[in-house]
Scaffold this active site. Structure first.
Site, PDB file in Angstrom:
ATOM      1  N   GLU A 113     -12.810 -11.372  -2.344  1.00 16.12           N
ATOM      2  CA  GLU A 113     -11.371 -11.408  -2.060  1.00 16.12           C
ATOM      3  C   GLU A 113     -11.061 -12.714  -1.337  1.00 16.12           C
ATOM      4  OE1 GLU A 113     -10.102  -8.638   0.981  1.00 16.12           O
ATOM      5  OE2 GLU A 113      -8.053  -8.635   0.233  1.00 16.12           O
ATOM      6  N   HIS A 161      -5.945   2.235  -0.558  1.00 13.17           N
ATOM      7  CA  HIS A 161      -5.838   2.140   0.894  1.00 13.17           C
ATOM      8  C   HIS A 161      -5.724   3.521   1.535  1.00 13.17           C
ATOM      9  CE1 HIS A 161      -5.476  -0.560   4.329  1.00 13.17           C
ATOM     10  NE2 HIS A 161      -5.651  -1.527   3.474  1.00 13.17           N
ATOM     11  N   ASP A 200      -5.882  -1.225  -4.880  1.00 15.12           N
ATOM     12  CA  ASP A 200      -6.290  -0.689  -3.576  1.00 15.12           C
ATOM     13  C   ASP A 200      -5.437   0.531  -3.229  1.00 15.12           C
ATOM     14  OD1 ASP A 200      -7.222  -0.260  -1.040  1.00 15.12           O
ATOM     15  OD2 ASP A 200      -6.678  -2.236  -0.265  1.00 15.12           O
ATOM     16  N   ARG A 244     -17.866  -2.956   0.163  1.00 12.04           N
ATOM     17  CA  ARG A 244     -16.786  -3.861   0.480  1.00 12.04           C
ATOM     18  C   ARG A 244     -16.625  -3.980   1.981  1.00 12.04           C
ATOM     19  NH1 ARG A 244     -12.588  -6.194  -0.993  1.00 12.04           N
ATOM     20  NH2 ARG A 244     -10.632  -5.880   0.077  1.00 12.04           N
ATOM     21  N   TYR A 265       0.832  -1.197   0.000  1.00 11.93           N
ATOM     22  CA  TYR A 265       0.000   0.000   0.000  1.00 11.93           C
ATOM     23  C   TYR A 265       0.868   1.248   0.000  1.00 11.93           C
ATOM     24  CZ  TYR A 265      -3.317  -3.510   1.424  1.00 11.93           C
ATOM     25  OH  TYR A 265      -4.074  -4.633   1.472  1.00 11.93           O
TER      26      TYR A 265
END
Ligand code: CO
Length: 416
Positions: free
Chosen positions: A352, A225, A223, A296, A170
């Site tokens: 996921e 994040h 992502d 999500r 990330y």
């Protein structure tokens, strides 16, 4: 003449009652997990549920064993909705990941019990399958675009059609700024150091290169994040548009959600959000104003299967799909719950899933099976997964796990 008879208000022997609620903590694969076991007066009949808030496991266990067990003892385990509301409202101040995870452990266990009583797998209780299995995605990470590409090709060879691509984790840690050199006098703060500009530029280069090599067919995800400022997130989403992401995950922090309207009018890059959400007010407007494409949430963090069904129904009526969180700090019991929902929800989007290591399969026998990138739910009654408590005790939480000893969890401490 029929005689009117007053209803029998005398104490009636309940067919079944709750006789125990406990929280089992274990770290078989090095990640701390919490699983709640609800026992009943029926010999051998119990349920299991995921209550994993890996950074605050001891707090969850305290809520389960000190507050929820006394509240639930002797109650009828059939009344899932009623017990959910009772447990949710009983503290007056409610919500939040600690209370919701404790609640989820009980809720999932009650659904497990109901399935065992009915002799049906959970997906049958949820309306039955609308698909045989759930499409999953896994992660490709690497230090440069070539390494990421190699990993994507490996995953594609394993049958996956969806891959989440990151470079250096990330915020592309290590790509931009490193932690300040500390000669001992600087008292450098621990954390994950990164450079938002370098990260955003590298991410564009990554997807440019992946699309050039892969063509249009592989579905690619990414992502953010929450690692960039809102205006930079908008620019990143726009610049990624030509590379046709399946979705861009968490471009904004929960505190910056008002920026979503701005992002939405500027780009058609699909957006997934919500792994940090714990309350319906956080997703209601996002769904009703169609500001996101995928919701999500982490099912134990919102309180279990009962609220997840309501969230999914709301999302379905606005054309928003699900993408339930499924990292390694979801227990195998939680993965099982995810998949029962996935196969029975019309508006399922993607799941996921990074696999369940063998050591976890031994401690948690049963559960879903991964074949060619698709997760198949167990056909056994209830969640179709168990916990071997004696084996779980062999993997206690370790002192090296910073999250259990008050240490700093580095990756959550983002520093510029
Ligand atoms: Co995420």
């Amino acid at each position: 003449m029929a005689r009117l008879v007053a209803p029998d208000t005398g104490a009636k022997e309940l067919a079944m009652r709750i006789t125990g609620v406990k929280c089992i903590l274990s770290a078989p694969a090095g990640v701390g997990l919490a699983v709640v076991k609800v026992e009943t007066s029926e010999p051998g009949l119990y349920g299991v549920g995921c209550a994993t808030f890996t950074q605050r496991l001891l707090a969850v266990r305290t809520v389960v064993e000190e507050y929820l067990e006394p509240l639930l003892l002797d109650r009828d385990p059939h009344r899932i909705e009623d017990l959910w509301q009772l447990t949710y409202q009983n503290a007056y101040w409610r919500n939040g990941p600690v209370l919701n995870n404790a609640l989820s452990g009980v809720d999932q266990a009650l659904w497990d019990i109901k399935g065992k009583v009915a002799g049906l797998p959970l997906y049958e209780l949820l309306g039955g399958k609308v698909r045989e299995a759930a499409a999953t995605y896994a992660h490709a990470d690497g230090r440069d675009p070539q390494e990421v590409l190699d990993r994507v090709l490996e995953l594609r060879a394993d049958g996956l059609s969806h891959v989440r691509c990151q470079m250096g984790g990330y915020g592309a840690a290590g790509k931009g700024r490193a932690a300040p050199h500390d000669d001992g006098a600087l008292h450098t703060q621990p954390g994950s150091y990164y450079d938002p500009g370098a990260y955003a530029r590298a991410t564009i280069v990554l997807f440019e290169s992946l699309r050039a090599e892969l063509g249009a067919e592989t579905e690619l995800l990414h992502d953010v994040h929450e690692r960039v400022a809102p205006i930079d997130a908008i620019r990143l989403a726009k610049e990624l548009e030509p590379f046709r992401l399946f979705y861009l995950e968490d471009p904004l922090a929960p505190e910056d959600l008002d920026w979503l309207r701005e992002l939405r009018v500027q780009t058609a890059t699909p957006i997934a959000m919500g792994e940090l959400f714990t309350h319906p007010l956080e997703w209601r407007t996002l769904i009703s104003e169609r500001l996101i494409d995928f919701v999500r949430v982490h099912i134990s963090d919102i309180g279990g299967i009962t609220p997840a069904r309501k969230l999914a129904a709301l999302a379905e009526s606005f054309g928003v799909r699900t993408a339930f969180h499924g990292p390694s700090d979801v227990s195998p019991v939680g993965h099982a719950a995810n998949v029962h929902l996935d196969v029975s929800l019309l508006n399922f989007g993607i799941q996921e899933f990074t696999g369940i290591p063998d050591v976890l399969r031994e401690v948690f026998p049963g559960g879903p099976e991964l074949r060619d990138g698709y997760l198949y739910p167990s056909d056994q009654p209830g969640l179709g997964i168990d916990i071997d408590e004696r084996l779980a005790q062999r993997y206690p939480l370790g002192p090296d796990m910073a999250q259990f000893s008050g240490g700093v969890v580095d990756w959550t401490q983002s520093r510029l």
